[in-house]
Design a protein around this motif. Structure first.
Motif, PDB file in Angstrom:
ATOM      1  N   LYS A 103       1.240  -1.053  -0.073  1.00 26.14           N
ATOM      2  CA  LYS A 103       0.029   0.024   0.194  1.00 26.14           C
ATOM      3  C   LYS A 103       0.544   1.715  -0.066  1.00 26.14           C
ATOM      4  O   LYS A 103       0.654   2.091  -0.567  1.00 26.14           O
ATOM      5  CB  LYS A 103      -0.866  -0.106   1.076  1.00 26.14           C
ATOM      6  N   LEU A 107       0.855   3.916  -2.364  1.00 30.27           N
ATOM      7  CA  LEU A 107       1.087   6.218  -2.165  1.00 30.27           C
ATOM      8  C   LEU A 107       2.465   6.395  -3.103  1.00 30.27           C
ATOM      9  O   LEU A 107       1.826   7.253  -3.111  1.00 30.27           O
ATOM     10  CB  LEU A 107       0.942   5.990  -0.293  1.00 30.27           C
ATOM     11  N   ARG A 110       1.079   7.358  -6.393  1.00 30.27           N
ATOM     12  CA  ARG A 110      -0.190   8.125  -6.335  1.00 30.27           C
ATOM     13  C   ARG A 110       0.971   9.415  -5.931  1.00 30.27           C
ATOM     14  O   ARG A 110       0.669  10.410  -7.362  1.00 30.27           O
ATOM     15  CB  ARG A 110      -0.869   7.765  -5.653  1.00 30.27           C
ATOM     16  N   GLU A 188      -6.415   1.811   5.029  1.00 28.97           N
ATOM     17  CA  GLU A 188      -6.151   3.485   4.305  1.00 28.97           C
ATOM     18  C   GLU A 188      -4.751   3.931   4.973  1.00 28.97           C
ATOM     19  O   GLU A 188      -4.310   4.133   6.672  1.00 28.97           O
ATOM     20  CB  GLU A 188      -6.644   4.339   5.127  1.00 28.97           C
TER      21      GLU A 188
END
Length: 305
Positions: A103, A107, A110, A188
């Protein structure tokens, strides 16, 4: 400009802190990041850059405004992220390591997908947005005065960094497990602390993580203990390269990061007389040059931008 808010700051509960600021809980859903005296000037910078990241679509805590505490310290009031930083989360849930590292790589990718298309003015831009390439190229000449280094070696390091292609990817600038919050369920990830964010080549954004997991001064025992972390970083880098569709070879990316790591150590000890005379400069220089010489012609691949 610092703005006062009407927030009741009398019932603050300390949650944690770092080098530049302490974080306090305000009620149930807000926190206050209070800057320490030596870093008062960072409050406006952090607020402005976090707002910029928010506008780009980066997952960050919601900002409520700049304020000043009763003691006169600048602070940022923001949304409370339910969870803990990545380092603590992985300490409590080591079985989630692959998932969280994956994750984090998403990130990172992104972040790097956002592009700065405004004016690109060398020194002014670099000063405001912490362009990492400018940081290196402006300071490398200073390491020539370290004992045991040759001018030709310093020039070679400078040519290496100058060969990193120009780029305008958005960079967090200080991305490591302490600056990433993980939700309680682990689903998250939210980035915090954007004081050092800016634009440049994506490779610079991986440098902090590389240094943490490949500590330059680690002894043999520490190296053995960090094997899992090193494997985690390699998985992280593989995921970033794949997600961003980079054609650069994994080994070349690792060598570039290794060279940057040791050049950064040389820059750091210039201002530390005790370490400067310890013989570490020669060690760091040898390792940096070894990584540079492993690259074709000692320059960075074109897909580093």
């Amino acid at each position: 400009m610092i703005k006062h808010t009407d927030t009741d700051q009398t019932s603050r509960t300390w949650l944690g802190g770092g080098q530049s600021a302490d974080v306090y809980l305000l009620g149930n859903d807000r926190v206050l990041k209070v800057f320490k005296p030596l870093y008062y000037g960072n409050a406006d910078i952090d607020f402005r850059k976090t707002r910029m990241a928010e506008e780009l679509g980066v997952p960050v805590p919601k900002l409520y405004g700049l304020t000043v505490t009763e003691e006169g310290a600048p602070a940022i009031e923001m949304e409370r992220v339910r969870g803990m930083n990545m380092r603590k989360f992985l300490g409590r849930h080591p079985e989630r390591y692959p998932q969280i590292i994956y994750k984090l790589a998403l990130l990172s990718s992104r972040l790097h997908s956002f592009w700065y298309d405004g004016p690109w003015q060398d020194e002014i831009f670099a000063e405001q947005y912490m362009d990492a390439k400018f940081f290196f190229t402006s300071r490398i000449p200073g390491i020539a005065r370290l004992q045991g280094l040759f001018l030709e070696e310093v020039e070679e390091m400078l040519r290496f960094v100058e060969s990193i292609p120009e780029s305008r990817c958005f960079l967090h600038g200080d991305l490591d497990p302490t600056n990433v919050m993980v939700s309680e369920d682990g689903k998250e990830l939210v980035a915090v602390d954007f004081e050092d964010s800016g634009f440049g080549s994506w490779i610079f954004d991986l440098r902090r993580m590389h240094r943490m997991y490949y500590e330059p001064n680690a002894g043999r025992s520490e190296w053995i203990k960090s094997v899992v972390k090193r494997l985690g970083f390699r998985f992280y880098l593989h995921t970033v390269l794949r997600t961003e569709k980079r054609s650069i070879r994994f080994a070349d990316a690792m060598h570039v990061l290794g060279a940057l790591c040791y050049i950064n150590e040389l820059i750091r000890i210039v201002s530390d007389p005790a370490e400067a005379g310890s013989g570490m400069a020669r060690k760091y220089a040898d390792r940096a040059l070894k990584y540079i010489h492993s690259l074709p012609d000692g320059i960075c691949p074109s897909d580093m931008g």
